[in-house]
Design a protein around this motif. Sequence first.
Motif, PDB file in Angstrom:
ATOM      1  N   VAL A 168     -71.928  63.238 -20.791  1.00  0.00           N
ATOM      2  CA  VAL A 168     -71.052  64.373 -20.501  1.00  0.00           C
ATOM      3  C   VAL A 168     -71.894  65.609 -20.182  1.00  0.00           C
ATOM      4  CG1 VAL A 168     -69.193  65.838 -21.361  1.00  0.00           C
ATOM      5  CG2 VAL A 168     -69.286  63.419 -22.007  1.00  0.00           C
ATOM      6  N   VAL A 169     -71.531  66.277 -19.102  1.00  0.00           N
ATOM      7  CA  VAL A 169     -72.132  67.545 -18.701  1.00  0.00           C
ATOM      8  C   VAL A 169     -71.025  68.574 -18.600  1.00  0.00           C
ATOM      9  CG1 VAL A 169     -73.342  68.770 -16.857  1.00  0.00           C
ATOM     10  CG2 VAL A 169     -74.038  66.454 -17.478  1.00  0.00           C
ATOM     11  N   ALA A 170     -71.215  69.715 -19.234  1.00  0.00           N
ATOM     12  CA  ALA A 170     -70.198  70.776 -19.211  1.00  0.00           C
ATOM     13  C   ALA A 170     -70.411  71.681 -18.000  1.00  0.00           C
ATOM     14  CB  ALA A 170     -70.264  71.599 -20.492  1.00  0.00           C
ATOM     15  N   VAL A 171     -69.306  72.215 -17.484  1.00  0.00           N
ATOM     16  CA  VAL A 171     -69.333  73.121 -16.336  1.00  0.00           C
ATOM     17  C   VAL A 171     -68.626  74.408 -16.744  1.00  0.00           C
ATOM     18  CG1 VAL A 171     -68.709  73.472 -13.927  1.00  0.00           C
ATOM     19  CG2 VAL A 171     -69.311  71.170 -14.739  1.00  0.00           C
ATOM     20  N   ALA A 172     -69.272  75.545 -16.485  1.00  0.00           N
ATOM     21  CA  ALA A 172     -68.686  76.839 -16.843  1.00  0.00           C
ATOM     22  C   ALA A 172     -68.960  77.835 -15.730  1.00  0.00           C
ATOM     23  CB  ALA A 172     -69.255  77.336 -18.169  1.00  0.00           C
TER      24      ALA A 172
ATOM     25  N   VAL B  73     -64.869  75.473 -17.849  1.00  0.00           N
ATOM     26  CA  VAL B  73     -63.799  74.947 -17.001  1.00  0.00           C
ATOM     27  C   VAL B  73     -63.589  73.460 -17.211  1.00  0.00           C
ATOM     28  CG1 VAL B  73     -64.035  76.713 -15.229  1.00  0.00           C
ATOM     29  CG2 VAL B  73     -65.402  74.633 -15.063  1.00  0.00           C
ATOM     30  N   GLY B  74     -64.587  72.763 -17.785  1.00  0.00           N
ATOM     31  CA  GLY B  74     -64.379  71.351 -18.047  1.00  0.00           C
ATOM     32  C   GLY B  74     -65.672  70.566 -18.065  1.00  0.00           C
ATOM     33  N   TYR B  75     -65.514  69.236 -17.861  1.00  0.00           N
ATOM     34  CA  TYR B  75     -66.653  68.335 -17.972  1.00  0.00           C
ATOM     35  C   TYR B  75     -66.710  67.387 -16.780  1.00  0.00           C
ATOM     36  CZ  TYR B  75     -65.590  69.714 -22.785  1.00  0.00           C
ATOM     37  OH  TYR B  75     -65.280  70.434 -23.904  1.00  0.00           O
ATOM     38  N   ILE B  76     -67.924  66.988 -16.469  1.00  0.00           N
ATOM     39  CA  ILE B  76     -68.117  65.836 -15.585  1.00  0.00           C
ATOM     40  C   ILE B  76     -68.842  64.776 -16.416  1.00  0.00           C
ATOM     41  CG2 ILE B  76     -68.051  66.938 -13.326  1.00  0.00           C
ATOM     42  CD1 ILE B  76     -71.040  67.360 -13.460  1.00  0.00           C
ATOM     43  N   ALA B  77     -68.388  63.538 -16.324  1.00  0.00           N
ATOM     44  CA  ALA B  77     -68.922  62.456 -17.163  1.00  0.00           C
ATOM     45  C   ALA B  77     -69.465  61.354 -16.272  1.00  0.00           C
ATOM     46  CB  ALA B  77     -67.831  61.910 -18.087  1.00  0.00           C
ATOM     47  N   PHE B  78     -70.619  60.832 -16.664  1.00  0.00           N
ATOM     48  CA  PHE B  78     -71.339  59.864 -15.836  1.00  0.00           C
ATOM     49  C   PHE B  78     -71.511  58.550 -16.577  1.00  0.00           C
ATOM     50  CE2 PHE B  78     -72.590  64.134 -14.777  1.00  0.00           C
ATOM     51  CZ  PHE B  78     -72.582  64.165 -13.398  1.00  0.00           C
ATOM     52  N   LEU B  79     -71.554  57.491 -15.800  1.00  0.00           N
ATOM     53  CA  LEU B  79     -71.776  56.161 -16.348  1.00  0.00           C
ATOM     54  C   LEU B  79     -73.109  55.632 -15.825  1.00  0.00           C
ATOM     55  CD1 LEU B  79     -70.622  53.765 -17.979  1.00  0.00           C
ATOM     56  CD2 LEU B  79     -69.648  52.908 -15.826  1.00  0.00           C
ATOM     57  N   ASP B  80     -73.959  55.197 -16.753  1.00  0.00           N
ATOM     58  CA  ASP B  80     -75.248  54.592 -16.396  1.00  0.00           C
ATOM     59  C   ASP B  80     -75.388  53.324 -17.224  1.00  0.00           C
ATOM     60  OD1 ASP B  80     -77.735  54.059 -15.414  1.00  0.00           O
ATOM     61  OD2 ASP B  80     -78.772  55.597 -16.560  1.00  0.00           O
ATOM     62  N   PRO B  81     -74.895  52.194 -16.726  1.00  0.00           N
ATOM     63  CA  PRO B  81     -74.882  50.966 -17.520  1.00  0.00           C
ATOM     64  C   PRO B  81     -76.286  50.428 -17.761  1.00  0.00           C
ATOM     65  CG  PRO B  81     -74.204  50.528 -15.261  1.00  0.00           C
ATOM     66  CD  PRO B  81     -74.309  52.014 -15.393  1.00  0.00           C
ATOM     67  N   PRO B  82     -76.480  49.718 -18.851  1.00  0.00           N
ATOM     68  CA  PRO B  82     -77.815  49.166 -19.149  1.00  0.00           C
ATOM     69  C   PRO B  82     -78.197  48.046 -18.183  1.00  0.00           C
ATOM     70  CG  PRO B  82     -76.203  48.400 -20.757  1.00  0.00           C
ATOM     71  CD  PRO B  82     -75.502  49.423 -19.918  1.00  0.00           C
ATOM     72  N   LYS B  83     -79.493  47.862 -18.009  1.00  0.00           N
ATOM     73  CA  LYS B  83     -79.988  46.767 -17.180  1.00  0.00           C
ATOM     74  C   LYS B  83     -79.742  45.433 -17.879  1.00  0.00           C
ATOM     75  CE  LYS B  83     -83.830  49.301 -15.040  1.00  0.00           C
ATOM     76  NZ  LYS B  83     -85.312  49.386 -14.916  1.00  0.00           N
ATOM     77  N   GLU B  84     -79.541  44.394 -17.075  1.00  0.00           N
ATOM     78  CA  GLU B  84     -79.366  43.065 -17.645  1.00  0.00           C
ATOM     79  C   GLU B  84     -80.642  42.566 -18.315  1.00  0.00           C
ATOM     80  OE1 GLU B  84     -77.987  40.482 -14.608  1.00  0.00           O
ATOM     81  OE2 GLU B  84     -76.052  41.495 -14.348  1.00  0.00           O
ATOM     82  N   THR B  85     -81.789  43.050 -17.834  1.00  0.00           N
ATOM     83  CA  THR B  85     -83.059  42.577 -18.380  1.00  0.00           C
ATOM     84  C   THR B  85     -83.495  43.333 -19.632  1.00  0.00           C
ATOM     85  OG1 THR B  85     -84.279  44.119 -16.938  1.00  0.00           O
ATOM     86  CG2 THR B  85     -83.865  41.889 -16.096  1.00  0.00           C
ATOM     87  N   THR B  86     -82.774  44.407 -19.984  1.00  0.00           N
ATOM     88  CA  THR B  86     -83.226  45.236 -21.098  1.00  0.00           C
ATOM     89  C   THR B  86     -83.190  44.498 -22.421  1.00  0.00           C
ATOM     90  OG1 THR B  86     -82.558  47.279 -19.986  1.00  0.00           O
ATOM     91  CG2 THR B  86     -82.819  47.353 -22.371  1.00  0.00           C
ATOM     92  N   ALA B  87     -82.068  43.868 -22.735  1.00  0.00           N
ATOM     93  CA  ALA B  87     -81.944  43.180 -24.022  1.00  0.00           C
ATOM     94  C   ALA B  87     -82.981  42.069 -24.180  1.00  0.00           C
ATOM     95  CB  ALA B  87     -80.525  42.624 -24.190  1.00  0.00           C
ATOM     96  N   PRO B  88     -83.175  41.188 -23.173  1.00  0.00           N
ATOM     97  CA  PRO B  88     -84.241  40.178 -23.330  1.00  0.00           C
ATOM     98  C   PRO B  88     -85.627  40.799 -23.480  1.00  0.00           C
ATOM     99  CG  PRO B  88     -82.759  39.578 -21.533  1.00  0.00           C
ATOM    100  CD  PRO B  88     -82.397  40.967 -21.947  1.00  0.00           C
ATOM    101  N   ALA B  89     -85.886  41.891 -22.748  1.00  0.00           N
ATOM    102  CA  ALA B  89     -87.197  42.537 -22.840  1.00  0.00           C
ATOM    103  C   ALA B  89     -87.413  43.125 -24.228  1.00  0.00           C
ATOM    104  CB  ALA B  89     -87.319  43.628 -21.783  1.00  0.00           C
ATOM    105  N   LEU B  90     -86.392  43.734 -24.804  1.00  0.00           N
ATOM    106  CA  LEU B  90     -86.511  44.290 -26.149  1.00  0.00           C
ATOM    107  C   LEU B  90     -86.755  43.193 -27.177  1.00  0.00           C
ATOM    108  CD1 LEU B  90     -83.666  46.987 -26.112  1.00  0.00           C
ATOM    109  CD2 LEU B  90     -86.136  47.387 -26.054  1.00  0.00           C
ATOM    110  N   ARG B  91     -86.063  42.066 -27.012  1.00  0.00           N
ATOM    111  CA  ARG B  91     -86.291  40.949 -27.931  1.00  0.00           C
ATOM    112  C   ARG B  91     -87.716  40.412 -27.797  1.00  0.00           C
ATOM    113  NH1 ARG B  91     -80.878  39.585 -26.375  1.00  0.00           N
ATOM    114  NH2 ARG B  91     -81.676  38.135 -24.795  1.00  0.00           N
ATOM    115  N   ALA B  92     -88.201  40.335 -26.551  1.00  0.00           N
ATOM    116  CA  ALA B  92     -89.569  39.839 -26.326  1.00  0.00           C
ATOM    117  C   ALA B  92     -90.598  40.783 -26.937  1.00  0.00           C
ATOM    118  CB  ALA B  92     -89.825  39.661 -24.835  1.00  0.00           C
ATOM    119  N   LEU B  93     -90.408  42.087 -26.755  1.00  0.00           N
ATOM    120  CA  LEU B  93     -91.337  43.051 -27.332  1.00  0.00           C
ATOM    121  C   LEU B  93     -91.307  42.998 -28.853  1.00  0.00           C
ATOM    122  CD1 LEU B  93     -90.758  46.091 -24.953  1.00  0.00           C
ATOM    123  CD2 LEU B  93     -92.898  44.831 -25.226  1.00  0.00           C
ATOM    124  N   ALA B  94     -90.101  42.876 -29.422  1.00  0.00           N
ATOM    125  CA  ALA B  94     -89.989  42.780 -30.878  1.00  0.00           C
ATOM    126  C   ALA B  94     -90.675  41.522 -31.391  1.00  0.00           C
ATOM    127  CB  ALA B  94     -88.517  42.798 -31.295  1.00  0.00           C
ATOM    128  N   ALA B  95     -90.522  40.416 -30.645  1.00  0.00           N
ATOM    129  CA  ALA B  95     -91.171  39.165 -31.044  1.00  0.00           C
ATOM    130  C   ALA B  95     -92.689  39.281 -31.015  1.00  0.00           C
ATOM    131  CB  ALA B  95     -90.715  38.028 -30.125  1.00  0.00           C
TER     132      ALA B  95
END
Length: 967
Positions: free
Chosen positions: A582-586, A608-630
């Motif tokens: 969320v980003v506020a606009v005034a 005056v209000g807000y503009i809201a953005f969507l930035d979905p996670p990458k499909e490879t992020t979860a496997p990469a995090l598991r690999a790094l944790a391993a």
Amino acid sequence: MNGFETFLRTLFSLFLTRRHTHRHFRRQAILESLNRLGSGDRQAPLRYESRTMRQVATDDVPAAIARLHSYADGLTGTEAEARRERFGPNEVEHEKPLPAWRHLWHCYGNPFNLLLTVLAFISVLTQDLKAAVVIGTMVVLSTLLRFVQEGRSNRAAERLKAMVSNTATVIRRRAPDAAAVAIGARYFGVHLHPAPPAASVELPISQLVPGDHVILSAGDMIPADCRVLTARDLFVSQGAMTGESLPVEKFAEIDRPFTSVFETPNLVFMGTNVVSGSATVLVVATGARTCFGALSARVSATDRTQTAFEAGVNGVSWLLIRFALVMAPVVLLINGLTKGDWVEASLFALSVAVGLTPEMLPMIVTSTLARGAVTLSRRKVIVKRLDAIQNFGAMDVLCTDKTGTITQDRIALARHTDAFGTPSDTVLRYAWLNSFYQTGLRNLLDRAVLEHVAQGHATPGHATPGDVMSGDVPSDDGPSGDGPSGDVMLDDVALVHAAPDARDWRKVDEIPFDFVRRRMSVIVAEGSNPPVLICKGAVAEMLAACAWIADGENAAPQPLDDDMLERLHAVTRDLNRQGLRVVAVAIREMPAAQAVYSVKDEAGLTLVGYIAFLDPPKETTAPALRALAAHGVEVKVLTGDSELVTAQVCAQVGFGHARFLTGPQIDSMSDSVLAHAVGKHRIFARLTPQHKERIVRALRDGGHVVGFMGDGINDAAALRAADIGISVDTGVDIAKEAADIILLEKSLMVLEEGVLEGRRTFCNMLKYIRMTASSNFGNVFSVLAGSAFLPFLPMLPLQLLVQNLLYDLSQTAIPFDSVDRALVARPLKWNPRDIGRFMIFFGPVSSVFDIATFVLMWHAFGANSLARQSLFQSGWFVEGLLTQTLIVHMIRTPKRPFIDSRAAWPLMLMTVLIAAAGIALPVSPLAGSFGLQPLPPAYYPWLVGMVLGYAVLTTAMKTLYIRRFGW
């Protein structure tokens, strides 16, 4: 002895670090040099360019261009090439590649070779020419191997650095068509003076010359000393030159003289960087003629702290040198007292000292690091500094931003609502005007707003999709000059501007974004109406600047009280829980007569209000995090975004319900409290650059090896503070300059592969250190035992040196060895204490079989007198060489050697060749030259039994060691 140890320690430290130390400049020394500008203590180039810069600063723009013999539309390629030949490349003084003869001398001049040279000199004085020849061969071989390997590694490093060299956007004037000019003069009697359009090109910074016109935008490094020609809200961070903590604004013209060139608002300097805004600048001085270049030639000190790699190698090597300094006198006394020949005892003691020093260490380290860098480059990882590879493998905490690393880096505008959550086109209108007219650090949010409108989401009652609006529109990189020009270009596609009546608005001024306020403003006016300040930014910082709330199109604004504030927070929390940023606009209506605007005008705003953005996670992020944790790497997210949005996104990629810490909370913490808190949290939100740097330092102080991955201006401080800074080739110049490693693909999967390769490189270096320490310790233990009870030396100094030479040759293939997966599963760190324990634990194993060989040769083969000492020495020479050569295969893996884990073919081949050479030498024509003789056939079955017994006992000891200490 203390003085001698101090001398050796200093000499060794210089030898070890000089090939891996990069030249930096002490801040205090730079400031002192800057304070001397204008005094008589200046070098000629600095005095000349300082005077030229002052002259150019007082000129108007046309006069400044004329003074540099340039043109309003830049230089042609031919003109630039001619100037490059005159002025040279735009490079400051740095560590240049050494000439071949100096590099060869450098490869020779280390403590190990110096010790060998002393030994050779003593051998000549005692007329032992054979020993002198062998020792000389060892010195030559060690020097040449290092010379060849360092040459290869240096060339490889230069090629890799060239892949990520910084560039500048340069305006090039196209040369007139010579044929057209000639035809006009010949047939029509006219002289054509065509003025072809200029074109902007991306060139390496090193190719810039005085007179070039360069386009600057947010995130760019200033490539030379320049005069500003045009500027739009240009703010430059020049703390590297002046120590100022805040950016300073630069202008094209000045209305009064300034005492210092660094205070002159229309001059910018190499070594600084653009924080926000845009500009076109004229290059005045390049390379060594810049102020930074002149200072770099004078300031030769370095303030780079010792890395974990340097400290580790230094500690381990000094352990071996100290051990040699202790054992050599002991060997000398025992042999001198028992044999009575002090000259021979001295030579033998020095040979023992040589055997204890890892003379191949420089070559092994250089070869291993160079091979690791080349391998990483094939995996889209470019190493800027070779010794960073070890830190890459030792990293146990990775700090990374969210956008583009965790998420897809494709932000889309999902909502535009009023302050109470109702969809509102008015908010979109103001947000579009702000993004459209701002010229500073245009980020993904601005792109998303522009794309959203351009793709047909028009405001009702205004332009519609398909309409081409009149008036000019700024480019995506920011306009130049005083007004917008060109089309908005996003991903190289010209967009149709279905925008809210841009033709009726004009820009008055701009207050650029910074990472403390976390908001930015543009001041625009519609027709003859009073100007309006349109501000957008992070919700918390925006609400702090607001006093009113817009309630519908025509209703009067309501005051912002505590009850209303709680209501607003509920709306933003609901959007955040949906994973929206969320980003506020005034807005604020400004007085018509006001001409100058600043941060203090961002007060009393109407939300005056807000503009809201969507930035979905990458499909490879979860496997990469598991690999790094391993693999033992904990990932922590450091972002300037909202904590609720960050927590929502992180939950989608496997962080679960991780605890988060915010920037305002960090502000209230002392360093000791923060050091405790960073270990318990994985998500850090609403951060400034200073917060990121504090978090990284707190983690390092807690004993972690910290990597930081970032690509923005706000990441530069944290990149420098981390053990290993990681950026991407699409990052801003200042981030790439601060990083140790550059990724050609912004992905955690690529990073995970790089971590593993760093650990493989470390493992191969550790093999050599462990093997050398343990086998040499075992040899000395055997020498002491033999010297105490034998009437002759257990091995001649010459024989000991030849054995050491052959053994060293067998280890030259270690950098090419493979590594077990289990060994790279966890972070690896240098631990000199572990090396010492390993040496004491495994060294005596070889001594057991050495002493068994002594007994065998004495009793079974009758080598028990001075007349038969050659047979005794030949028997131990062969057995000792084979066990030393075999040890690398025994300790290169915690698994069973040759069965569960096999060495790579280069190491296997070298082992076979050296073992064969050791067995063949006593029966070769050279045997007499080295004091050796053929061994009886009955010896060889005993030799096989000794080697097999050594392998079995070492495997048993290895199992015990792993159970007690791990590997």
